[in-house]
Design a protein around this motif. Structure first.
Motif, mmCIF file in Angstrom:
data_model
loop_
_atom_site.group_PDB
_atom_site.id
_atom_site.type_symbol
_atom_site.label_atom_id
_atom_site.label_comp_id
_atom_site.label_asym_id
_atom_site.label_seq_id
_atom_site.Cartn_x
_atom_site.Cartn_y
_atom_site.Cartn_z
ATOM 1 N N THR A 6 0.825 -1.257 -0.125
ATOM 2 C CA THR A 6 -0.009 0.022 -0.238
ATOM 3 C C THR A 6 1.104 1.152 -0.652
ATOM 4 O OG1 THR A 6 -0.240 -0.042 2.456
ATOM 5 C CG2 THR A 6 -1.613 -1.283 0.929
ATOM 6 N N ILE A 7 0.282 2.756 -0.699
ATOM 7 C CA ILE A 7 0.790 3.659 0.173
ATOM 8 C C ILE A 7 -0.048 3.997 0.878
ATOM 9 C CG2 ILE A 7 2.070 3.822 -2.173
ATOM 10 C CD1 ILE A 7 0.232 5.728 -3.779
ATOM 11 N N ASN A 8 0.136 5.716 0.920
ATOM 12 C CA ASN A 8 -0.879 6.342 2.120
ATOM 13 C C ASN A 8 -0.289 7.768 1.203
ATOM 14 O OD1 ASN A 8 -2.138 7.694 3.846
ATOM 15 N ND2 ASN A 8 -0.560 7.623 5.620
ATOM 16 N N TYR A 9 -1.334 8.274 0.307
ATOM 17 C CA TYR A 9 -1.765 9.730 -0.118
ATOM 18 C C TYR A 9 -2.716 10.235 0.676
ATOM 19 C CZ TYR A 9 -1.328 12.384 -4.015
ATOM 20 O OH TYR A 9 -1.187 13.361 -4.884
ATOM 21 N N PRO A 10 -2.301 11.985 1.001
ATOM 22 C CA PRO A 10 -2.374 13.030 1.672
ATOM 23 C C PRO A 10 -4.238 13.431 0.762
ATOM 24 C CG PRO A 10 -0.443 13.546 1.230
ATOM 25 C CD PRO A 10 -0.493 12.229 0.420
ATOM 26 N N HIS A 11 -5.653 13.371 1.714
ATOM 27 C CA HIS A 11 -6.456 13.390 1.176
ATOM 28 C C HIS A 11 -7.015 12.042 0.572
ATOM 29 C CE1 HIS A 11 -6.498 17.753 2.043
ATOM 30 N NE2 HIS A 11 -4.948 17.833 1.222
ATOM 31 N N VAL A 12 -6.531 11.559 0.571
ATOM 32 C CA VAL A 12 -6.533 9.812 -0.112
ATOM 33 C C VAL A 12 -6.949 8.459 0.932
ATOM 34 C CG1 VAL A 12 -7.022 8.423 -1.850
ATOM 35 C CG2 VAL A 12 -6.529 10.542 -2.334
ATOM 36 N N GLY A 13 -5.788 8.673 1.623
ATOM 37 C CA GLY A 13 -5.665 7.981 2.737
ATOM 38 C C GLY A 13 -4.966 6.711 1.812
ATOM 39 N N ARG A 14 -5.129 5.366 2.322
ATOM 40 C CA ARG A 14 -4.104 4.309 1.776
ATOM 41 C C ARG A 14 -4.693 3.780 1.097
ATOM 42 N NH1 ARG A 14 0.431 2.517 3.995
ATOM 43 N NH2 ARG A 14 0.654 4.000 5.573
ATOM 44 N N PHE A 15 -4.135 2.927 0.300
ATOM 45 C CA PHE A 15 -4.745 2.212 -0.535
ATOM 46 C C PHE A 15 -3.751 1.100 -1.357
ATOM 47 C CE2 PHE A 15 -3.356 5.422 -3.428
ATOM 48 C CZ PHE A 15 -2.934 4.957 -4.366
ATOM 49 N N LYS A 16 -4.746 0.194 -1.867
ATOM 50 C CA LYS A 16 -3.736 -0.655 -1.971
ATOM 51 C C LYS A 16 -2.861 -0.780 -3.970
ATOM 52 C CE LYS A 16 -2.621 -5.548 -1.679
ATOM 53 N NZ LYS A 16 -1.489 -5.810 -0.584
ATOM 54 N N ALA A 17 -1.632 -0.115 -3.941
ATOM 55 C CA ALA A 17 -0.985 -0.339 -5.004
ATOM 56 C C ALA A 17 -0.242 -1.313 -5.928
ATOM 57 C CB ALA A 17 -0.011 0.764 -4.657
ATOM 58 N N GLU A 18 0.140 -2.263 -4.913
ATOM 59 C CA GLU A 18 0.187 -3.219 -4.867
ATOM 60 C C GLU A 18 -0.772 -4.145 -6.841
ATOM 61 O OE1 GLU A 18 2.117 -7.735 -4.076
ATOM 62 O OE2 GLU A 18 1.406 -6.789 -2.589
ATOM 63 N N GLY A 19 0.086 -4.508 -7.412
ATOM 64 C CA GLY A 19 -0.675 -5.058 -9.043
ATOM 65 C C GLY A 19 -1.191 -3.999 -9.838
ATOM 66 N N LEU A 20 -0.792 -2.728 -9.354
ATOM 67 C CA LEU A 20 -1.650 -1.410 -10.505
ATOM 68 C C LEU A 20 -0.538 -1.225 -11.451
ATOM 69 C CD1 LEU A 20 -3.643 0.665 -7.482
ATOM 70 C CD2 LEU A 20 -4.427 -1.286 -9.181
ATOM 71 N N THR A 21 -0.970 -0.996 -12.271
ATOM 72 C CA THR A 21 0.494 0.071 -13.244
ATOM 73 C C THR A 21 -0.093 2.199 -12.614
ATOM 74 O OG1 THR A 21 -1.595 0.454 -15.013
ATOM 75 C CG2 THR A 21 -0.406 -1.741 -15.218
ATOM 76 N N CYS A 22 0.677 2.599 -13.015
ATOM 77 C CA CYS A 22 1.138 3.309 -12.751
ATOM 78 C C CYS A 22 -0.188 4.280 -13.915
ATOM 79 C CB CYS A 22 2.544 4.515 -14.112
ATOM 80 S SG CYS A 22 3.497 5.216 -12.900
ATOM 81 N N THR A 23 -0.857 4.000 -15.064
ATOM 82 C CA THR A 23 -2.005 5.233 -15.544
ATOM 83 C C THR A 23 -3.190 4.681 -14.285
ATOM 84 O OG1 THR A 23 -0.903 3.771 -17.260
ATOM 85 C CG2 THR A 23 -3.191 4.711 -16.996
ATOM 86 N N ASP A 24 -3.014 3.312 -13.508
ATOM 87 C CA ASP A 24 -4.127 2.868 -12.785
ATOM 88 C C ASP A 24 -4.148 3.849 -11.449
ATOM 89 O OD1 ASP A 24 -5.199 0.660 -14.416
ATOM 90 O OD2 ASP A 24 -3.656 -0.646 -12.821
ATOM 91 N N VAL A 25 -2.978 3.825 -11.343
ATOM 92 C CA VAL A 25 -2.584 4.837 -9.704
ATOM 93 C C VAL A 25 -3.235 6.326 -10.436
ATOM 94 C CG1 VAL A 25 -0.616 6.569 -8.053
ATOM 95 C CG2 VAL A 25 -1.096 3.692 -8.946
ATOM 96 N N GLU A 26 -2.990 6.700 -11.554
ATOM 97 C CA GLU A 26 -3.560 7.677 -12.431
ATOM 98 C C GLU A 26 -4.983 8.300 -11.815
ATOM 99 O OE1 GLU A 26 0.803 9.151 -14.958
ATOM 100 O OE2 GLU A 26 -2.564 7.994 -15.809
ATOM 101 N N VAL A 27 -5.280 6.854 -12.689
ATOM 102 C CA VAL A 27 -7.252 7.051 -12.397
ATOM 103 C C VAL A 27 -7.577 6.542 -10.945
ATOM 104 C CG1 VAL A 27 -9.396 5.657 -13.109
ATOM 105 C CG2 VAL A 27 -7.435 6.286 -14.781
ATOM 106 N N GLN A 28 -7.212 5.977 -9.900
ATOM 107 C CA GLN A 28 -7.477 6.305 -8.570
ATOM 108 C C GLN A 28 -7.191 7.507 -7.862
ATOM 109 O OE1 GLN A 28 -7.087 2.186 -6.705
ATOM 110 N NE2 GLN A 28 -6.889 3.027 -4.789
ATOM 111 N N LEU A 29 -6.561 8.279 -8.383
ATOM 112 C CA LEU A 29 -5.969 9.068 -7.515
ATOM 113 C C LEU A 29 -6.979 10.316 -7.315
ATOM 114 C CD1 LEU A 29 -2.076 8.992 -6.834
ATOM 115 C CD2 LEU A 29 -4.056 8.298 -5.242
ATOM 116 N N THR A 30 -7.267 10.783 -9.511
ATOM 117 C CA THR A 30 -7.506 11.375 -10.077
ATOM 118 C C THR A 30 -9.741 11.453 -9.698
ATOM 119 O OG1 THR A 30 -6.726 11.342 -11.917
ATOM 120 C CG2 THR A 30 -7.997 12.208 -12.461
#
Length: 207
Positions: free
Chosen positions: A76-100
Motif C-alpha cells: 500500500t501507499i498513503n496519499y494525502p486526502h485519499v488515504g491508504r490504498f492498495k498499489a500492489e498490482g496496479l500500473t502507473c495508469t491505474d494509480v493516476e485514475v484512482q487518485l484522480t
C-alpha cells in the motif's frame, strides 16, 4: 520440464524445438531468439507495481501533493486526502485514475495526476558471467538486453558475446535461448526486450 494444466504450452514447445534445432548450426542465429523478438510486440505490460517500487506523482498546480512514493511491504501507499490504498498490482495508469477519482471527490476540481516509475525493486533481472559488474538489477519497463549490459558495466575481454544465454520462463516452461549479442551491437540483429526474472549468462571465450 514443468507442465501447465497437464500439457506443455504450445509456445514453449515451439521455442524449445527451435533451440534444439539451433544446436545443429552453431554459427546461425538461434531460431528461438528470432521467435522471441517477433513475439515481443504482443507481450502484455509488465508495469504492475509491487513492494519496494518507487514512483513519482505530480499533480498539476499542487506542489504539496507531488512527490516520490514507495510501495510499502504490505503493498500500500498513503496519499494525502485519499488515504491508504492498495498499489500492489496496479500500473502507473491505474494509480493516476484512482487518485484522480479520489482527489476529485474530496479535494480538487478536475485534478491532473501524472505517475512516473522511478525504479522497480519488486522485479529483477540477473546478469552473470563475463561482464564487469555481474549481479541482480532492478527491472526497468521495456529495458532491452543491450541496456541491461550497460547496467552490468559491459563485457570483459574474455566474453564470448554471441554465445550469451538467456533463460526465461514462457507459459510456465523454462527455456534457454542463445542471444547473438555481437550482431545486435553491430545492428545486424534486432534488440530484445527483457522481462522480469530473465537470467543472462555470458560465457568465457575458448580463445
Amino acid at each position: 520440464m514443468r507442465k501447465v494444466n497437464g500439457c506443455v504450452p504450445f509456445l514453449a514447445v515451439c521455442l524449445l524445438l527451435a533451440g534444439l534445432l539451433s544446436g545443429c548450426a552453431h554459427e546461425r542465429v538461434d531460431p528461438a531468439y528470432l521467435a522471441l523478438v517477433e513475439q515481443q510486440a504482443e507481450l502484455p505490460p509488465t508495469g504492475e507495481l509491487g513492494p519496494g517500487d518507487r514512483f513519482l506523482l505530480r499533480v498539476y498546480g499542487e506542489e504539496a501533493l507531488s512527490g516520490e512514493f514507495t510501495v510499502g511491504a504490505d503493498g500500500t501507499i498513503n496519499y494525502p486526502h485519499v488515504g491508504r490504498f492498495k498499489a500492489e498490482g496496479l500500473t502507473c495508469t491505474d494509480v493516476e485514475v484512482q487518485l484522480t477519482l479520489g482527489l476529485g471527490e474530496k479535494f480538487l476540481k478536475e485534478p491532473n495526476v501524472q505517475c512516473t516509475i522511478v525504479e522497480y525493486n519488486s522485479k529483477r533481472i540477473f546478469i552473470f558471467g563475463e561482464v564487469r559488474e555481474p549481479g541482480t538489477f532492478p527491472y526497468k519497463n521495456n529495458i532491452s538486453i543491450i541496456e541491461a549490459f550497460a547496467l552490468a558495466g559491459g563485457f570483459n575481454e574474455r566474453a564470448s558475446t554471441n554465445n550469451t544465454k538467456l533463460t526465461r520462463v514462457v507459459d510456465g516452461v523454462e527455456i534457454q535461448v542463445r542471444v547473438p549479442l555481437q550482431e545486435i551491437v553491430e545492428g545486424r540483429q534486432r534488440n530484445l526486450r527483457l522481462l522480469p526474472g530473465d537470467i543472462i549468462f555470458v560465457p568465457e571465450s575458448a580463445y
